[in-house]
Motif scaffolding. Structure first.
Motif, PDB file in Angstrom:
ATOM      1  N   ALA A  73       0.825  -1.206   0.000  1.00 45.52           N
ATOM      2  CA  ALA A  73       0.000   0.000   0.000  1.00 45.52           C
ATOM      3  C   ALA A  73       0.858   1.255   0.000  1.00 45.52           C
ATOM      4  CB  ALA A  73      -0.941  -0.006   1.201  1.00 45.52           C
ATOM      5  N   MET A  74       2.012   1.183   0.660  1.00 38.98           N
ATOM      6  CA  MET A  74       2.913   2.343   0.649  1.00 38.98           C
ATOM      7  C   MET A  74       3.470   2.581  -0.747  1.00 38.98           C
ATOM      8  SD  MET A  74       4.878   1.961   4.286  1.00 38.98           S
ATOM      9  CE  MET A  74       3.938   1.969   5.829  1.00 38.98           C
ATOM     10  N   ALA A  75       3.813   1.519  -1.439  1.00 38.14           N
ATOM     11  CA  ALA A  75       4.264   1.656  -2.826  1.00 38.14           C
ATOM     12  C   ALA A  75       3.160   2.248  -3.694  1.00 38.14           C
ATOM     13  CB  ALA A  75       4.703   0.296  -3.368  1.00 38.14           C
ATOM     14  N   ALA A  76       1.917   1.795  -3.473  1.00 39.07           N
ATOM     15  CA  ALA A  76       0.777   2.340  -4.218  1.00 39.07           C
ATOM     16  C   ALA A  76       0.601   3.823  -3.932  1.00 39.07           C
ATOM     17  CB  ALA A  76      -0.493   1.569  -3.861  1.00 39.07           C
ATOM     18  N   ALA A  77       0.746   4.211  -2.658  1.00 33.90           N
ATOM     19  CA  ALA A  77       0.597   5.618  -2.296  1.00 33.90           C
ATOM     20  C   ALA A  77       1.659   6.477  -2.959  1.00 33.90           C
ATOM     21  CB  ALA A  77       0.653   5.771  -0.778  1.00 33.90           C
ATOM     22  N   ILE A  78       2.897   5.997  -2.989  1.00 31.93           N
ATOM     23  CA  ILE A  78       3.973   6.751  -3.636  1.00 31.93           C
ATOM     24  C   ILE A  78       3.646   6.977  -5.114  1.00 31.93           C
ATOM     25  CG2 ILE A  78       6.388   6.630  -4.368  1.00 31.93           C
ATOM     26  CD1 ILE A  78       6.889   5.038  -1.715  1.00 31.93           C
ATOM     27  N   ALA A  79       3.195   5.919  -5.781  1.00 34.82           N
ATOM     28  CA  ALA A  79       2.858   6.042  -7.202  1.00 34.82           C
ATOM     29  C   ALA A  79       1.665   6.957  -7.408  1.00 34.82           C
ATOM     30  CB  ALA A  79       2.581   4.656  -7.786  1.00 34.82           C
ATOM     31  N   ASN A  80       0.644   6.813  -6.569  1.00 32.73           N
ATOM     32  CA  ASN A  80      -0.577   7.598  -6.734  1.00 32.73           C
ATOM     33  C   ASN A  80      -0.332   9.083  -6.479  1.00 32.73           C
ATOM     34  OD1 ASN A  80      -3.509   7.780  -7.087  1.00 32.73           O
ATOM     35  ND2 ASN A  80      -3.537   8.309  -4.924  1.00 32.73           N
ATOM     36  N   ILE A  81       0.357   9.405  -5.401  1.00 31.68           N
ATOM     37  CA  ILE A  81       0.645  10.808  -5.106  1.00 31.68           C
ATOM     38  C   ILE A  81       1.516  11.411  -6.198  1.00 31.68           C
ATOM     39  CG2 ILE A  81       1.752  12.383  -3.463  1.00 31.68           C
ATOM     40  CD1 ILE A  81       0.898  10.371  -1.254  1.00 31.68           C
ATOM     41  N   GLY A  82       2.422  10.593  -6.746  1.00 28.43           N
ATOM     42  CA  GLY A  82       3.222  11.064  -7.867  1.00 28.43           C
ATOM     43  C   GLY A  82       2.369  11.451  -9.060  1.00 28.43           C
ATOM     44  N   LEU A  83       1.352  10.636  -9.368  1.00 24.93           N
ATOM     45  CA  LEU A  83       0.433  10.960 -10.452  1.00 24.93           C
ATOM     46  C   LEU A  83      -0.320  12.258 -10.158  1.00 24.93           C
ATOM     47  CD1 LEU A  83      -1.166   7.482 -11.269  1.00 24.93           C
ATOM     48  CD2 LEU A  83       0.493   8.741 -12.658  1.00 24.93           C
ATOM     49  N   LEU A  84      -0.795  12.408  -8.932  1.00 30.64           N
ATOM     50  CA  LEU A  84      -1.595  13.575  -8.570  1.00 30.64           C
ATOM     51  C   LEU A  84      -0.768  14.854  -8.594  1.00 30.64           C
ATOM     52  CD1 LEU A  84      -3.668  12.040  -5.627  1.00 30.64           C
ATOM     53  CD2 LEU A  84      -4.352  12.316  -8.016  1.00 30.64           C
ATOM     54  N   LYS A  85       0.511  14.745  -8.262  1.00 33.15           N
ATOM     55  CA  LYS A  85       1.367  15.925  -8.255  1.00 33.15           C
ATOM     56  C   LYS A  85       1.836  16.314  -9.659  1.00 33.15           C
ATOM     57  CE  LYS A  85       4.385  16.579  -4.967  1.00 33.15           C
ATOM     58  NZ  LYS A  85       5.499  16.405  -4.009  1.00 33.15           N
ATOM     59  N   ALA A  86       1.733  15.390 -10.591  1.00 31.95           N
ATOM     60  CA  ALA A  86       2.247  15.651 -11.934  1.00 31.95           C
ATOM     61  C   ALA A  86       1.419  16.684 -12.687  1.00 31.95           C
ATOM     62  CB  ALA A  86       2.308  14.350 -12.726  1.00 31.95           C
ATOM     63  N   THR A  87       0.133  16.772 -12.362  1.00 34.01           N
ATOM     64  CA  THR A  87      -0.762  17.741 -13.011  1.00 34.01           C
ATOM     65  C   THR A  87      -1.616  18.392 -11.943  1.00 34.01           C
ATOM     66  OG1 THR A  87      -2.445  16.039 -13.392  1.00 34.01           O
ATOM     67  CG2 THR A  87      -0.877  16.446 -15.178  1.00 34.01           C
TER      68      THR A  87
END
Length: 417
Positions: free
Chosen positions: A303-317
């Motif tokens: 879940a931590m790996a998922a959070a890192i990826a998800n927050i990265g997507l949200l911060k990209a735009t």
């Protein structure tokens, strides 16, 4: 408009699962996922989600505006998020201790949330708000919590809206105030005397389900909350379990220039993977270290790996702006349709988390009929809870939904005359 017969969704497998569940699960289902509290057309069990679509166990497809009550923000089965979680899962999830993902995610949270100097992790929203309250009490040596009167901050004995199973003593240290009412908050602080450990509130008022409108925070109230917390030495806790990453990627009150002391996140943090977080300021770091709070699954890596990826997507735009734009299109369309069919509706809250109610509908009978008609046409809404937009919702999706909600309004008008 000619009213066509509503689509009849057959749910034989869903019905069979409900019967089986009734034998082994209390009431067949519990909590806010219990659709026996909903209109009859709502399915209980789902088989698949992709993007902004859901399929129930009987194969019926829905355009989903509930986003699993908030966790889905980057689309169901998002390939980037799922790949990150799967890669960690293959290496191990709950191991003998945390993985490196824990440090990486803490660094990301501190980098993302303006007031955050440190981060802790758990599994769900109630974990996070309970952890925040515990830290505040440890730091201040005080007991009282100042809380919005009908605000929901978790399902523990302190905050659960249903008191069954808790005791008066569990709630003896909670003092209520009214959101956006500084005089009410001042009165609550006066009642607490010198024993106020924390003020806990949401970025905007999205309290009880039903006929209660949502209220955007008055900036003067927000400034007053911060000033009062400083004056009385109470910890300001922001509950962003429901709002986190939808209103503003770095924290909902950041655009107002107001920082809380502790913030609780969960729901959309990892796009549906089970995780929550409390972030806080340096003066509370030692109290966070001193308390005992833990869980065998709190340190799991997937879940931590998922959070890192998800927050990265949200911060990209600028995802909040994107979701708000699409949400406003939905809101405008529904407002026009309601008026055309002779209904007065009130829509409140931010467009990314819309709430719609009908005039003179305290029993929610009209809302129930409308959402029942919508879900039978493949548009998943809720009669008594705010809805959610995600980055997977597009203008085309809204247009598709509005074609069907127009018919749902027509059917509802036929029912109520």
């Amino acid at each position: 408009m000619t009213i066509t017969a509503p689509q009849q969704i057959e749910l034989p497998l869903d019905a069979a699962l409900r019967a089986r569940a009734g034998k082994v699960i209390p009431s067949g289902m519990y909590g806010h996922m219990n659709v026996t509290l909903m209109p009859s057309g709502f399915p209980q069990f789902y088989a698949e989600g992709k993007g902004n679509r859901l399929w129930d166990v009987d194969g019926n497809e829905y355009l989903d505006f509930m986003c699993s009550f908030g966790p889905m923000i980057s689309g169901y089965a998002n390939p980037v998020v799922d790949a990150a979680a799967l890669a960690q899962q293959k290496r191990g999830d709950a191991l003998g201790g945390p993985t490196a993902r824990m440090v990486e995610l803490a660094e990301l949270m501190v980098d993302t949330v303006a007031h955050a100097d440190w981060a802790m992790f758990a599994k769900n929203g109630t974990d996070a708000t309970s952890l925040a309250v515990t830290i505040a009490r440890a730091a201040t040596g005080r007991k009282k919590l100042l809380k919005g009167g009908t605000a929901y901050h978790g399902a523990n004995a302190w905050f659960n809206p249903n008191p069954l199973g808790s005791t008066p003593e569990d709630r003896a240290n909670i003092i209520d105030f009214e959101f956006n009412d500084l005089a009410s908050l001042e009165a609550a602080a006066a009642e607490a005397g010198g024993d106020a450990a924390a003020i806990i509130l949401s970025p905007f008022r999205h309290d009880a389900p039903g006929s209660t409108d949502q209220y955007i925070v008055d900036p003067a109230f927000a400034r007053g909350v911060r000033a009062l917390a400083d004056r009385i030495g109470a910890v300001l806790i922001m509950d962003e379990v429901r709002t986190g990453f939808r209103l503003h990627t770095g924290g909902a009150w950041e655009p107002l220039g107001i920082d809380p002391d502790l913030t609780a996140f969960s729901k959309a943090m990892a796009n549906g993977y089970a995780i929550s977080s409390v972030v806080g300021i340096d003066p509370l770091r030692q109290s966070a270290a001193d308390i005992f709070a833990t869980g065998s699954f709190w340190y799991a890596g997937a879940a931590m790996a998922a959070a890192i990826a998800n927050i990265g997507l949200l911060k990209a735009t600028d995802t909040p702006a994107q979701m708000n734009r699409v949400g406003q299109l939905l809101r405008d369309g529904l407002q026009s349709q309601a008026a055309a069919h002779g209904f007065t509706v009130f829509q409140s809250g931010p467009p990314v988390m819309p709430f719609l109610r009908f005039e003179d509908d305290e029993s929610l009978a009209t809302a129930a009929a409308f959402t029942d008609a919508a879900v039978r046409r493949g548009v998943l809404l809720h009669p008594a809870h705010n809805w959610f937009l995600s980055t997977a919702h597009t203008e085309t999706d809204v247009a598709w939904a509005l074609e069907r909600t127009d018919d749902a309004f027509a059917e509802t008008r036929a029912l109520f005359g």
